[in-house]
Design an enzyme around this catalytic site. Structure first.
Site, short mmCIF file in Angstrom:
data_model
loop_
_atom_site.label_atom_id
_atom_site.label_comp_id
_atom_site.label_asym_id
_atom_site.label_seq_id
_atom_site.Cartn_x
_atom_site.Cartn_y
_atom_site.Cartn_z
N GLY A 34 31.43 52.13 40.06
CA GLY A 34 32.10 52.81 40.12
C GLY A 34 32.40 53.79 41.77
O GLY A 34 31.76 52.80 42.56
N HIS A 40 35.37 46.95 46.86
CA HIS A 40 35.51 46.99 45.95
C HIS A 40 37.15 46.26 45.48
O HIS A 40 36.84 45.09 44.88
CB HIS A 40 35.74 48.36 44.96
CG HIS A 40 34.25 48.18 44.61
ND1 HIS A 40 33.85 49.91 45.60
CD2 HIS A 40 32.76 48.37 44.18
CE1 HIS A 40 32.70 50.46 45.26
NE2 HIS A 40 31.92 49.24 43.95
N SER A 188 30.52 50.83 51.83
CA SER A 188 29.62 51.20 50.48
C SER A 188 29.85 52.79 49.89
O SER A 188 30.37 53.18 50.72
CB SER A 188 27.52 51.36 51.10
OG SER A 188 27.05 52.05 50.57
N ARG A 190 28.00 54.89 48.93
CA ARG A 190 26.29 55.49 49.53
C ARG A 190 27.05 56.38 50.75
O ARG A 190 26.38 56.91 51.43
CB ARG A 190 25.18 54.91 49.88
CG ARG A 190 24.47 54.03 48.47
CD ARG A 190 22.99 53.77 48.14
NE ARG A 190 22.66 54.06 47.26
CZ ARG A 190 22.09 53.44 46.02
NH1 ARG A 190 23.22 51.67 46.73
NH2 ARG A 190 22.07 53.28 44.54
#
Ligand code: PAF
Length: 287
Positions: A34, A40, A188, A190
Site C-alpha cells: 500500500g 507502484h 518510495s 518512505r
C-alpha cells in the site's frame, strides 16, 4: 477504467481467480504494502498491458520489519490507494488482514536464497525471510501467470527470482524500471517521512549513483575508487549514516573488484529517521 473489486478473504480471492481462469484470462499480480505511488502504478500499468486480469495485493507484512523498524508508522492509505488503482484500472485488490496471512500457529518460513545474504540481508536481519515467505504465500494464493516488481528494490527482485527458480514456482517475474521524481529521487512510500530539508539531503543517494556512473564512463575501472566517490558524495550531502555503497554483480550480488561488464551500483543510507535505498545499472563502455 474498472473500479477494483476489493476482497479480503481467501475464499473470495480464489473464487475470483477461478472465474478469471474459466474465462481463459491470464493473471498479473502486483504485490504491494500500500501507500501507493507512481512506481507502484507503473507496475499495475505493466500488468494491465501484459495480462488480462490484474490483481493488486495490499498487505503491510509484519514479518519483514525488524523490531526497531517502522512497521507501526508505515503509512496505511487504503482509500487513496483504491482511488489511484481505479485511475489506472485494476480488476481486483486483495487486502487481507493479518490472521488471513499469518493465522494463529503459523510457523513455516522460507529460507531465503544466497543473494539475500549481503546488503539488505545484513542490515535488516530476517527481512528477506519475511519477504520471501509472504511473497510465496501470495503466489500460492493467487496463482498468477506473471508477477511485477520494481527495480528500485533491486535485491528483493533478485531474491524473489532466485526463490522462484529454486522452488520451481510457476510464475514469471517481471522487473520494471524505477520511477523517479524530476530531480532523480526514487519514488518510495518512505519518502513521505521526509521533511523538505531531509528530502534535499536524500537526493544524495541518486547523486552518488550518478557520480559512480560518470566515473566509470570516464574510464575508471577500480570498484574501490568508484565506491569511495559514492561515499564522498553521500557524506558531503550530509546523510546521517551510510549502510553501504557498493558495486555488485547483477546476478550474484557479490561485490566486484573491477568494472568489466554490466554492474549495479547500490546504496543504502539514513536521512533523519528514514532509511532509503537506491541503485543504478552501470555499463562500462570502451575506454
Ligand atoms: O516491495 C514490497 O512492497 C514488499 O516487500 C512486498 C514485495 C509487497 C512483500 O511484502
Amino acid at each position: 477504467m474498472p473500479v477494483p473489486r476489493v476482497v479480503h478473504s481467501v475464499r473470495q480471492l480464489r473464487g475470483d481467480v477461478a472465474d478469471a481462469r474459466s474465462a481463459g484470462r491470464t493473471i498479473g499480480l502486483v504485490p504491494t504494502m500500500g501507500a501507493l505511488h507512481e512506481g507502484h502504478l507503473s507496475l499495475v500499468k505493466a500488468a494491465r498491458e501484459q495480462c488480462d486480469t490484474t490483481i493488486v495485493t495490499i498487505f503491510v507484512n509484519p514479518t519483514q520489519f525488524g523490531p526497531h523498524e517502522d512497521f507501526d508508522r508505515y503509512p496505511r492509505t487504503m482509500e487513496r490507494d483504491l482511488q489511484l488503482l481505479s485511475q489506472v484500472g485494476t480488476d481486483i485488490v486483495f487486502a487481507p488482514d493479518r490472521p488471513t496471512i499469518f493465522p494463529e500457529g503459523f510457523s513455516t518460513y522460507v529460507e531465503p536464497p544466497a543473494v539475500a545474504q549481503r546488503w539488505e540481508g545484513e542490515c535488516r536481519p530476517g527481512h528477506f525471510r519475511g519477504v520471501t515467505t509472504v511473497v510465496l504465500k501470495l503466489f500460492n494464493l493467487v496463482g498468477a501467470d506473471v508477477a511485477f516488481f520494481g527495480q528500485k528494490d533491486f535485491q528483493q527482485a533478485r531474491v524473489i527470482q532466485c526463490m522462484v527458480d529454486d522452488l520451481a514456482v510457476p510464475v514469471s517475474v517481471r522487473v520494471c524500471p524505477t520511477v523517479r521524481e524530476s530531480d532523480g529521487l526514487a519514488l518510495s512510500s518512505r519518502n513521505r517521512y521526509l521533511d523538505d530539508a531531509q528530502r534535499s539531503r536524500a537526493l544524495a543517494l541518486w547523486n552518488s549513483l550518478l557520480a559512480a556512473k560518470q566515473l566509470v564512463e570516464r574510464g575508471e575501472r577500480q570498484a574501490r575508487s568508484v565506491c569511495d566517490r559514492m561515499r564522498q558524495r553521500l557524506i558531503e550531502s550530509g546523510v546521517d549514516r551510510i549502510d553501504y555503497a557498493a558495486l555488485v554483480d547483477p546476478v550474484t550480488l557479490q561485490p566486484v573488484e573491477r568494472v568489466q561488464q554490466r554492474t549495479v551500483a547500490i546504496v543504502a543510507a539514513v536521512v533523519g529517521p528514514t532509511r532509503l535505498i537506491d541503485n543504478l545499472e552501470i555499463e562500462p563502455g570502451p575506454i
